[in-house]
Design a protein around this motif. Structure first.
Motif, mmCIF file in Angstrom:
data_model
loop_
_atom_site.group_PDB
_atom_site.id
_atom_site.type_symbol
_atom_site.label_atom_id
_atom_site.label_comp_id
_atom_site.label_asym_id
_atom_site.label_seq_id
_atom_site.Cartn_x
_atom_site.Cartn_y
_atom_site.Cartn_z
ATOM 1 N N GLU A 1 -6.953 70.767 109.730
ATOM 2 C CA GLU A 1 -7.703 69.599 109.025
ATOM 3 C C GLU A 1 -6.707 68.626 108.335
ATOM 4 N N LEU A 2 -5.755 69.288 107.478
ATOM 5 C CA LEU A 2 -4.815 68.741 106.575
ATOM 6 C C LEU A 2 -3.682 68.215 107.360
ATOM 7 N N ARG A 3 -3.551 69.047 108.674
ATOM 8 C CA ARG A 3 -2.167 68.335 109.513
ATOM 9 C C ARG A 3 -2.751 67.186 110.238
ATOM 10 N N VAL A 4 -4.073 67.034 110.538
ATOM 11 C CA VAL A 4 -4.575 65.760 111.059
ATOM 12 C C VAL A 4 -4.336 64.610 110.132
ATOM 13 N N ALA A 5 -5.064 65.066 108.852
ATOM 14 C CA ALA A 5 -5.081 63.829 108.067
ATOM 15 C C ALA A 5 -3.741 63.463 107.294
ATOM 16 N N TRP A 6 -2.801 64.369 107.115
ATOM 17 C CA TRP A 6 -1.500 64.159 106.287
ATOM 18 C C TRP A 6 -0.604 63.280 107.540
ATOM 19 N N SER A 7 -0.749 63.642 108.777
ATOM 20 C CA SER A 7 -0.034 63.270 109.659
ATOM 21 C C SER A 7 -0.122 61.378 109.707
ATOM 22 N N ALA A 8 -1.213 60.938 109.598
ATOM 23 C CA ALA A 8 -1.775 59.930 109.535
ATOM 24 C C ALA A 8 -1.477 59.156 108.138
ATOM 25 N N ASP A 9 -0.968 59.914 107.246
ATOM 26 C CA ASP A 9 -0.982 59.279 105.877
ATOM 27 C C ASP A 9 0.164 58.056 105.678
ATOM 28 N N SER A 10 -0.370 57.144 104.792
ATOM 29 C CA SER A 10 0.672 56.099 104.806
ATOM 30 C C SER A 10 1.723 56.350 103.745
ATOM 31 N N ASP A 11 1.677 57.658 103.103
ATOM 32 C CA ASP A 11 2.844 58.039 102.141
ATOM 33 C C ASP A 11 3.618 59.011 103.305
ATOM 34 N N PRO A 12 4.892 58.478 103.354
ATOM 35 C CA PRO A 12 5.857 59.018 104.240
ATOM 36 C C PRO A 12 6.402 60.592 104.062
ATOM 37 N N VAL A 13 6.060 61.001 102.630
ATOM 38 C CA VAL A 13 6.282 62.312 102.271
ATOM 39 C C VAL A 13 5.104 63.331 102.549
#
Length: 222
Positions: A111-123
């Motif tokens: 769930e976090l993989r999917v959410a983080w991959s699309a996050d606007s924060d590059p880190v």
């Protein structure tokens, strides 16, 4: 838990502080001066202590947070808790250990993989891509590998450093683990030339994706 325990660990870490090591680490963005072997020895002595881990993390101190990640119970953290921790983890080593030692073992990893991959924060996005590389290698079923290559091809060249590094790792992992996508992965790497001139010590594999892919495939098939 008595606060004295947190204070004792902080004092032990302070005693291990080496100014020269701090200077070297700070060049990489890691604001601590504790030798990692000595830091691991501190954690080994403490063993698993989730409550102490939470309190050490809350200090905000980089060395204390590294110890926290070694003594915590990865499955004890909730999804929102891990998301908050990742956004707090600006030091590269803390970010790296959090993803590799904690999030990868969490039931919330996908769930976090999917959410983080699309996050606007590059880190934050780089953490999503690190989890994607893990899944490409170990559990690729259901992943759109061609789609991932499309994103890498379009975005990796101009991505900020840490995100670029994570996307490059995903590119190499796809090329190494999935022969049917290898030619395209090699082609993308050759054309984008990301990390082509990265200084690589003798006897180490270059992170330049075509070199990396070809070397690891050669070893596997050799």
């Amino acid at each position: 838990m008595p606060e004295t325990m947190v204070a004792e660990v902080m004092a032990e870490l302070a005693a291990l502080e080496d100014p020269k090591m701090r200077q070297a680490n700070e060049k990489r963005g890691d604001d601590h001066g504790v030798n990692l072997s000595k830091l691991r020895a501190v954690a080994k002595k403490l063993k698993t202590q989730q409550e102490l881990a939470v309190r050490l993390w809350a200090t905000g101190d980089t060395a204390a947070r590294l110890v926290a990640l070694l003594i915590c119970r990865p499955k004890a953290f909730g999804r929102e808790e891990l998301d908050t921790m990742l956004r707090q983890a600006r030091a590269p080593k803390v970010h790296d250990w959090l993803v590799n030692y904690v999030v990868k073992k969490s039931p919330h990893a996908e769930e976090l993989r999917v959410a983080w991959s699309a996050d606007s924060d590059p880190v934050v996005a780089s953490a999503g891509w690190a989890l994607t590389s893990e899944r490409v290698a170990k559990k690729p079923e259901g992943l759109d590998l061609s789609g991932l290559l499309d994103v890498i091809e379009a975005e990796m060249k101009d991505a900020p450093d840490r995100l670029q590094w994570a996307m490059n790792q995903a590119l190499a992992t796809i090329g190494i683990e999935h022969a049917e996508h290898r030619a395209r992965a090699l082609d993308i790497g050759e054309r984008l030339e990301v990390l082509k001139d990265y200084p690589t010590p003798p006897n180490c594999t270059s992170p330049f994706a075509p070199t990396w892919i070809n070397e690891i495939v050669r070893r596997k098939e050799g």
